[in-house]
Design an enzyme around this catalytic site. Structure first.
Site, mmCIF file in Angstrom:
data_model
loop_
_atom_site.group_PDB
_atom_site.id
_atom_site.type_symbol
_atom_site.label_atom_id
_atom_site.label_comp_id
_atom_site.label_asym_id
_atom_site.label_seq_id
_atom_site.Cartn_x
_atom_site.Cartn_y
_atom_site.Cartn_z
ATOM 1 N N VAL A 8 0.382 -0.946 0.266
ATOM 2 C CA VAL A 8 -0.051 -0.310 0.332
ATOM 3 C C VAL A 8 1.040 1.249 0.075
ATOM 4 O O VAL A 8 0.477 2.498 -0.077
ATOM 5 C CB VAL A 8 -1.143 -0.042 1.131
ATOM 6 C CG1 VAL A 8 -1.868 -0.932 1.052
ATOM 7 C CG2 VAL A 8 -0.332 0.523 2.559
ATOM 8 N N TYR A 68 3.203 3.073 16.611
ATOM 9 C CA TYR A 68 1.385 2.623 15.957
ATOM 10 C C TYR A 68 0.304 3.346 16.761
ATOM 11 O O TYR A 68 -0.234 3.761 15.961
ATOM 12 C CB TYR A 68 1.116 1.597 17.012
ATOM 13 C CG TYR A 68 -0.016 0.489 16.189
ATOM 14 C CD1 TYR A 68 -0.167 0.011 15.119
ATOM 15 C CD2 TYR A 68 -0.903 0.948 17.095
ATOM 16 C CE1 TYR A 68 -1.290 0.218 14.770
ATOM 17 C CE2 TYR A 68 -2.807 0.345 17.418
ATOM 18 C CZ TYR A 68 -2.908 -0.025 16.220
ATOM 19 O OH TYR A 68 -4.341 -1.055 15.096
ATOM 20 N N THR A 111 -5.551 -11.935 15.638
ATOM 21 C CA THR A 111 -5.510 -12.397 15.031
ATOM 22 C C THR A 111 -3.934 -12.020 15.273
ATOM 23 O O THR A 111 -3.592 -12.194 15.746
ATOM 24 C CB THR A 111 -5.503 -10.691 14.055
ATOM 25 O OG1 THR A 111 -4.583 -10.084 14.816
ATOM 26 C CG2 THR A 111 -7.169 -10.057 13.558
HETATM 27 P P1 NAD Z 1 -2.469 -8.458 10.819
HETATM 28 O O1 NAD Z 1 -0.793 -8.648 10.865
HETATM 29 O O2 NAD Z 1 -3.129 -9.816 11.000
HETATM 30 O O3 NAD Z 1 -3.108 -8.148 9.546
HETATM 31 C C1 NAD Z 1 -2.744 -7.733 8.915
HETATM 32 C C2 NAD Z 1 -2.245 -7.295 7.494
HETATM 33 O O4 NAD Z 1 -1.836 -6.255 7.026
HETATM 34 C C3 NAD Z 1 -1.070 -8.530 6.731
HETATM 35 O O5 NAD Z 1 -1.586 -9.328 5.717
HETATM 36 C C4 NAD Z 1 -0.004 -7.641 6.291
HETATM 37 O O6 NAD Z 1 1.087 -8.405 5.685
HETATM 38 C C5 NAD Z 1 -0.418 -6.518 5.438
HETATM 39 N N1 NAD Z 1 0.559 -5.511 5.562
HETATM 40 C C6 NAD Z 1 1.405 -4.920 5.997
HETATM 41 N N2 NAD Z 1 2.201 -3.972 5.614
HETATM 42 C C7 NAD Z 1 1.419 -4.103 4.111
HETATM 43 C C8 NAD Z 1 1.142 -2.710 3.128
HETATM 44 N N3 NAD Z 1 2.528 -2.105 3.593
HETATM 45 N N4 NAD Z 1 0.986 -3.294 2.044
HETATM 46 C C9 NAD Z 1 -0.173 -4.368 2.135
HETATM 47 N N5 NAD Z 1 -0.493 -4.913 3.334
HETATM 48 C C10 NAD Z 1 -0.301 -5.005 4.481
HETATM 49 O O7 NAD Z 1 -3.310 -7.463 11.550
HETATM 50 P P2 NAD Z 1 -4.755 -7.229 12.243
HETATM 51 O O8 NAD Z 1 -5.041 -7.489 13.411
HETATM 52 O O9 NAD Z 1 -5.903 -8.260 10.623
HETATM 53 O O10 NAD Z 1 -5.402 -5.978 11.818
HETATM 54 C C11 NAD Z 1 -6.088 -5.205 10.755
HETATM 55 C C12 NAD Z 1 -5.940 -3.840 11.114
HETATM 56 O O11 NAD Z 1 -6.551 -4.064 12.212
HETATM 57 C C13 NAD Z 1 -5.137 -2.755 10.704
HETATM 58 O O12 NAD Z 1 -4.974 -1.729 11.099
HETATM 59 C C14 NAD Z 1 -4.883 -3.221 12.361
HETATM 60 O O13 NAD Z 1 -3.736 -2.017 12.769
HETATM 61 C C15 NAD Z 1 -5.776 -2.908 12.884
HETATM 62 N N6 NAD Z 1 -6.241 -2.924 14.601
HETATM 63 C C16 NAD Z 1 -6.074 -4.401 14.959
HETATM 64 C C17 NAD Z 1 -6.068 -4.365 15.860
HETATM 65 C C18 NAD Z 1 -6.152 -6.299 16.906
HETATM 66 O O14 NAD Z 1 -6.277 -6.566 18.054
HETATM 67 N N7 NAD Z 1 -6.055 -6.903 16.207
HETATM 68 C C19 NAD Z 1 -7.071 -3.831 17.125
HETATM 69 C C20 NAD Z 1 -7.013 -2.547 16.565
HETATM 70 C C21 NAD Z 1 -6.841 -1.687 15.396
#
Ligand code: NAD
Length: 255
Positions: free
Chosen positions: A63, A151, A186
């Site tokens: 991205v 973050y 996750t």
């Molecule tokens: P995850 O790490 O399991 O998945 C994130 C995905 O993003 C991965 O597949 C990774 O390869 C991809 N990614 C990373 N950098 C990238 C790039 N430059 N280009 C394209 N893809 C890229 O994380 P998740 O827990 O599924 O989180 C998804 C979203 O939710 C994120 O934005 C995270 O910050 C947010 N979030 C997660 C939580 C949680 O508790 N899991 C809480 C709050 C917010």
């Protein structure tokens, strides 16, 4: 209307990009949207998805790569002539605390969590007809002084970007909303210490972690026509974590 028709209502045929969709929340969002009739293109830096994406198609894309967005948008222009929805889900965390965080890591996290969504919006918006939707994935960290400083600051910045985008794109009929997940199970959270998980559950009135499907259901609603008058909103999907503003431990202590 049957239950199945009801579930598809407002998503059928919507040309939708979900970023960071190889696993975790993004994979669930891509799967759910495709299940409800959207035409989903899931993208991620990973070569191949870890999780089942159902009927969603998959393409590798970083991205933060401007040229990648150009190619992606050209493909959708050629195949569909439009983009109906963009889910800026890709995100990375970095758990260094204030005293230790390296500015290079701040920039790296910022590039994925803020510049990535910016590039997505800039490249997709010109192809979005009225009625389109953008969903940005923030975090409960964006409401608090959460300890992973790179973050946390990136997610605060994403809130600002979302507000600006809602203002700028509203006149074209494009809705922009932000969701703020709490602790969701996750791969991202699996890499944190078990004490981090326990502490999060202790701060969550519902008393448990969330699932990727619970987040995906909200994303599906925000992409669908059912949320046609919602824009600029920030919706927590956090089991009540941010609603108590830090007083849960006091409530627990006094019984
Ligand atoms: P995850 O790490 O399991 O998945 C994130 C995905 O993003 C991965 O597949 C990774 O390869 C991809 N990614 C990373 N950098 C990238 C790039 N430059 N280009 C394209 N893809 C890229 O994380 P998740 O827990 O599924 O989180 C998804 C979203 O939710 C994120 O934005 C995270 O910050 C947010 N979030 C997660 C939580 C949680 O508790 N899991 C809480 C709050 C917010």
């Amino acid at each position: 209307m049957t239950r199945r028709d009801d579930a598809r209502d407002g998503l059928q045929g919507k040309v939708t990009i979900v970023t960071g969709a190889a696993r975790g929340q993004g994979a669930a969002e891509a799967r759910t949207l495709a299940q409800h009739g959207a035409s989903v293109l899931a993208v991620d830096v990973a070569e191949v998805p870890d999780d089942d994406l159902g009927d969603a198609r998959y393409q590798r894309m970083d991205v933060t790569d401007r040229a990648g967005w150009v190619t992606l948008v050209e493909r959708l222009q050629r195949d569909h002539g439009r983009i109906d929805a963009l889910v800026n889900n890709a995100g990375v965390t970095w758990r260094a605390r204030l005293a230790d965080v390296d500015p290079d890591d701040m920039e790296r996290v910022y590039r994925v969590n803020v510049v990535g969504p910016l590039l997505g919006i800039q490249h997709c918006a010109p192809l979005m007809p009225p009625g389109s939707a953008i969903v940005n994935v923030g975090s409960v960290a964006a409401f608090t002084g959460h300890v992973p400083v790179a973050y946390t600051t990136s997610k605060w910045a994403l809130r600002g970007l979302s507000k600006v985008a809602a203002l700028e794109l509203g006149p074209r009929g494009i809705r922009v909303n932000t969701i703020h997940p709490g602790y969701i199970d996750t791969p991202m959270t699996a890499s944190a210490a078990p004490t981090f998980r326990d502490a999060n559950v202790a701060e969550t009135p519902l008393g448990r972690t969330g699932t990727v499907d619970e987040v995906a259901a909200l994303v599906a609603f925000l992409v669908s026509d059912r949320s046609s008058y919602l824009s600029g909103a920030e919706i927590a999907v956090d089991g009540g974590m941010t609603a108590h503003g830090g007083v849960k431990s006091i409530a627990d202590a006094v019984g």
